[in-house]
Design an enzyme around this catalytic site. Structure first.
Site, short mmCIF file in Angstrom:
data_model
loop_
_atom_site.label_atom_id
_atom_site.label_comp_id
_atom_site.label_asym_id
_atom_site.label_seq_id
_atom_site.Cartn_x
_atom_site.Cartn_y
_atom_site.Cartn_z
N LYS A 172 0.83 -1.21 0.00
CA LYS A 172 0.00 0.00 0.00
C LYS A 172 0.87 1.26 0.00
O LYS A 172 0.69 2.16 -0.82
CB LYS A 172 -0.93 -0.03 1.22
CG LYS A 172 -1.66 1.25 1.50
CD LYS A 172 -2.73 1.57 0.47
CE LYS A 172 -3.33 2.94 0.73
NZ LYS A 172 -4.29 3.35 -0.27
N CYS A 203 -5.39 11.25 2.45
CA CYS A 203 -4.68 9.98 2.44
C CYS A 203 -3.33 10.08 1.76
O CYS A 203 -2.31 9.69 2.32
CB CYS A 203 -5.51 8.93 1.71
SG CYS A 203 -6.76 8.28 2.77
N1 LIG Z 1 -10.27 7.84 2.26
C1 LIG Z 1 -9.56 7.18 1.34
O1 LIG Z 1 -9.58 7.50 0.16
C2 LIG Z 1 -8.74 5.98 1.74
C3 LIG Z 1 -8.29 5.11 0.76
C4 LIG Z 1 -7.55 4.01 1.13
C5 LIG Z 1 -7.24 3.80 2.47
N2 LIG Z 1 -7.67 4.69 3.41
C6 LIG Z 1 -7.33 4.41 4.82
O2 LIG Z 1 -8.49 3.88 5.46
C7 LIG Z 1 -8.53 4.30 6.84
C8 LIG Z 1 -9.83 4.99 7.12
O3 LIG Z 1 -9.88 6.17 6.33
P1 LIG Z 1 -11.24 6.96 6.05
O4 LIG Z 1 -10.92 7.99 5.00
O5 LIG Z 1 -12.33 5.99 5.81
O6 LIG Z 1 -11.43 7.68 7.46
P2 LIG Z 1 -12.73 8.44 7.98
O7 LIG Z 1 -12.26 9.43 8.96
O8 LIG Z 1 -13.56 8.89 6.82
O9 LIG Z 1 -13.55 7.29 8.73
C9 LIG Z 1 -13.13 6.64 9.88
C10 LIG Z 1 -14.33 6.34 10.76
O10 LIG Z 1 -13.91 5.55 11.88
C11 LIG Z 1 -14.68 5.93 12.99
N3 LIG Z 1 -14.02 5.45 14.21
C12 LIG Z 1 -12.95 5.95 14.85
N4 LIG Z 1 -12.65 5.19 15.92
C13 LIG Z 1 -13.56 4.20 15.98
C14 LIG Z 1 -13.79 3.12 16.84
N5 LIG Z 1 -13.01 2.89 17.89
N6 LIG Z 1 -14.84 2.31 16.59
C15 LIG Z 1 -15.64 2.53 15.54
N7 LIG Z 1 -15.48 3.55 14.67
C16 LIG Z 1 -14.45 4.36 14.88
C17 LIG Z 1 -14.79 7.43 12.85
O11 LIG Z 1 -15.88 7.96 13.60
C18 LIG Z 1 -15.00 7.58 11.34
O12 LIG Z 1 -16.37 7.57 10.99
C19 LIG Z 1 -7.29 5.16 7.04
O13 LIG Z 1 -6.23 4.37 7.50
C20 LIG Z 1 -6.97 5.65 5.64
O14 LIG Z 1 -5.62 5.98 5.48
C21 LIG Z 1 -8.44 5.76 3.09
#
Ligand SMILES: NC(=O)c1ccc[n+]([C@@H]2O[C@H](COP(=O)([O-])OP(=O)(O)OC[C@H]3O[C@@H](n4cnc5c(N)ncnc54)[C@H](O)[C@@H]3O)[C@@H](O)[C@H]2O)c1
Length: 432
Positions: free
Chosen positions: A204, A260
């Site tokens: 990744k 990200c």
């Molecule tokens: N956004 C992207 O385009 C993308 C793409 C690939 C990978 N990622 C990775 O995926 C991961 C998540 O990113 P995202 O953009 O979805 O983040 P985000 O902030 O949009 O969503 C994360 C969610 O997790 C929830 N959360 C936090 N702690 C929690 C807990 N203990 N229990 C339950 N829910 C909890 C938050 O309230 C939030 O709704 C990160 O590591 C990011 O780097 C993101």
């Protein structure tokens, strides 16, 4: 299959909806009760093309549900996906407290074999730490496997990418979870790579950083084009037709951004540093990215001379097209720099205005405008900051009529330069 998603954000919600669409039963968990309430009331907290239909169709079919209870998720699901944030710390390294928190919560409710899959983007060796945490905090000795399954979706194309992935990466130190993971992904027609956990985690970061490198490469070429009187669009086309290179990610602009991309990139530099490798190539990529924005800003400053009280129309606030995400957006960064110099802005974005208000509050100096063709009214210059395709179809005749001076800064090389000049604009693009 019965699946659970912990963290219903961009990745979690889209993943959950896509898994439900292919027939799995999915329980999405989020710690934020407001988000869960919105979803349970039929609302969608983020904008992604196609997501609303997908969520509504699958909740109506009973395959997609939302809750705040991790305990229910652990009790019900055979496979539990962790999709919580991995935000950057001030020094660029990754804050893994959300991952640890979820591992501890899962451990507290673990009573029979479960597969715990990390989909969040994490440093190499995180899988080992998650397994250790699960062992330490489990109340009863329970078997489990930890799998790394990095997510490659692009915001703005998340549904499309999840439904049609280029590849699916499964990293594990045991053979036991592999058949179940194959079953999860069986409905998706994509090559499935089964590898060890550390390699999966590295894939990744290595892939993201390579894409950032490609963007900085063409941005550096754009600077050379400007100095040499060449056109970066022609150069990119000529390079991109070589299938070893490819045309994608060869669009010069105002630099890469997005929560990200930027954070993963900085994180990777730190991660490899901790492994004893000084990744100077990536540090240079980062420097080129900052320079690119500096050069564009200087172009505006030099052309307009005094920025104080100049009125600029800015088209685009999201960090890229097709999303409402403004986190680490070069467009917002540019607006903030202009404001610091005393400029007055009329801004528009088709999807990101609501989220932008938090980082760029409406004021005497910042006016939000609903109609993109209205943005230029009374302005000294118009700036294109995000590559929304419909900005290319702007009514230039109208813009020319309603602007004080006809100056166009195209930070995404979206417009036809000849056409802009034919309408009487002074056109400033990137590398052309
Ligand atoms: N956004 C992207 O385009 C993308 C793409 C690939 C990978 N990622 C990775 O995926 C991961 C998540 O990113 P995202 O953009 O979805 O983040 P985000 O902030 O949009 O969503 C994360 C969610 O997790 C929830 N959360 C936090 N702690 C929690 C807990 N203990 N229990 C339950 N829910 C909890 C938050 O309230 C939030 O709704 C990160 O590591 C990011 O780097 C993101």
């Amino acid at each position: 299959m019965r699946l659970a998603i912990i963290g219903t954000g961009y990745v979690g919600l889209v993943t959950g909806a896509c898994f439900a669409e292919v027939g799995h039963h999915v329980l999405c968990v989020d710690i934020d009760p407001r988000k869960v309430a919105v979803l349970n009331a039929g609302g969608i907290p983020i904008y992604e093309p196609g997501l609303e239909d997908l969520v509504h169709r699958n909740t109506a079919a009973g395959r997609l549900r939302f809750t705040c209870s991790t305990a229910t998720a652990v009790a019900e699901a055979e496979v539990i996906f962790i999709c919580v944030p991995t935000p950057p710390q001030p020094d660029g390294s990754v804050d893994l407290s959300f991952i640890e928190g979820v591992a501890r919560e899962i451990a507290a409710h673990l009573t029979e074999y479960r597969i715990i899959v990390d989909k969040s983007t994490v440093p190499v060796k995180t899988g080992e730490k998650v397994a250790e945490t699960l062992r330490r905090y489990s109340r009863t000795p329970t078997e489990f496997d930890v799998v790394s399954n990095p997510e490659f979706l692009r915001e703005g194309f998340a549904v499309e990418d999840l439904m049609n992935p280029d590849r699916i990466v499964i990293g594990t130190s045991s053979v036991r979870p592999v058949p179940k993971m194959r079953e999860v992904y069986a409905p998706f027609a994509a090559p499935l790579i089964v590898t060890d956990t550390n390699s999966a985690e590295l894939i990744k970061h290595a892939a993201n950083s390579f894409l950032a490198l490609k963007i900085s490469y063409i941005n550096a070429i754009s600077a050379i084009c400007e100095a040499a009187g060449a056109n970066v669009l022609e150069v990119a086309n000529g390079m991109g037709m070589d299938e070893r290179i490819g045309r994608r990610f060869l669009n010069a602009g105002i630099g890469f951004g997005g929560s990200c991309f930027s954070k993963d990139f900085s994180a990777f530099i730190k991660i490899v540093e901790q492994l004893g490798y000084d990744f100077r190539l990536l540090k240079e990529v980062q420097r080129i990215n900052t320079d690119q924005m500096d050069r564009f800003f200087k172009k505006i400053q030099e052309t307009l001379w005094v920025l104080k009280d100049k009125r600029l129309g800015v088209l685009g606030l999201a960090f890229k097209q097709n999303t409402d995400d403004v986190r680490t957006s070069p467009a917002v960064d540019l607006c903030q720099r202009l404001l610091r110099e005393g400029a007055r802005l009329r801004v528009h974005d088709p999807k990101a205005m609501e989220k932008a208000r938090a980082v760029l509050p409406p004021s005497d100096a910042v006016e939000y405008v609903d109609d993109p063709d209205e943005v230029s009214a009374g302005c000294d210059a118009l700036v294109i900051a995000t590559e929304w395709p419909h900005f290319a179809k702007l009514d230039l005749a109208r813009a020319r009529r309603q602007m004080t001076t006809a100056i166009l800064f195209d930070g995404r090389n979206l417009l036809d330069r000849a056409e802009a000049e034919a309408h009487g604009f002074l056109y400033r693009g990137v590398g052309r």
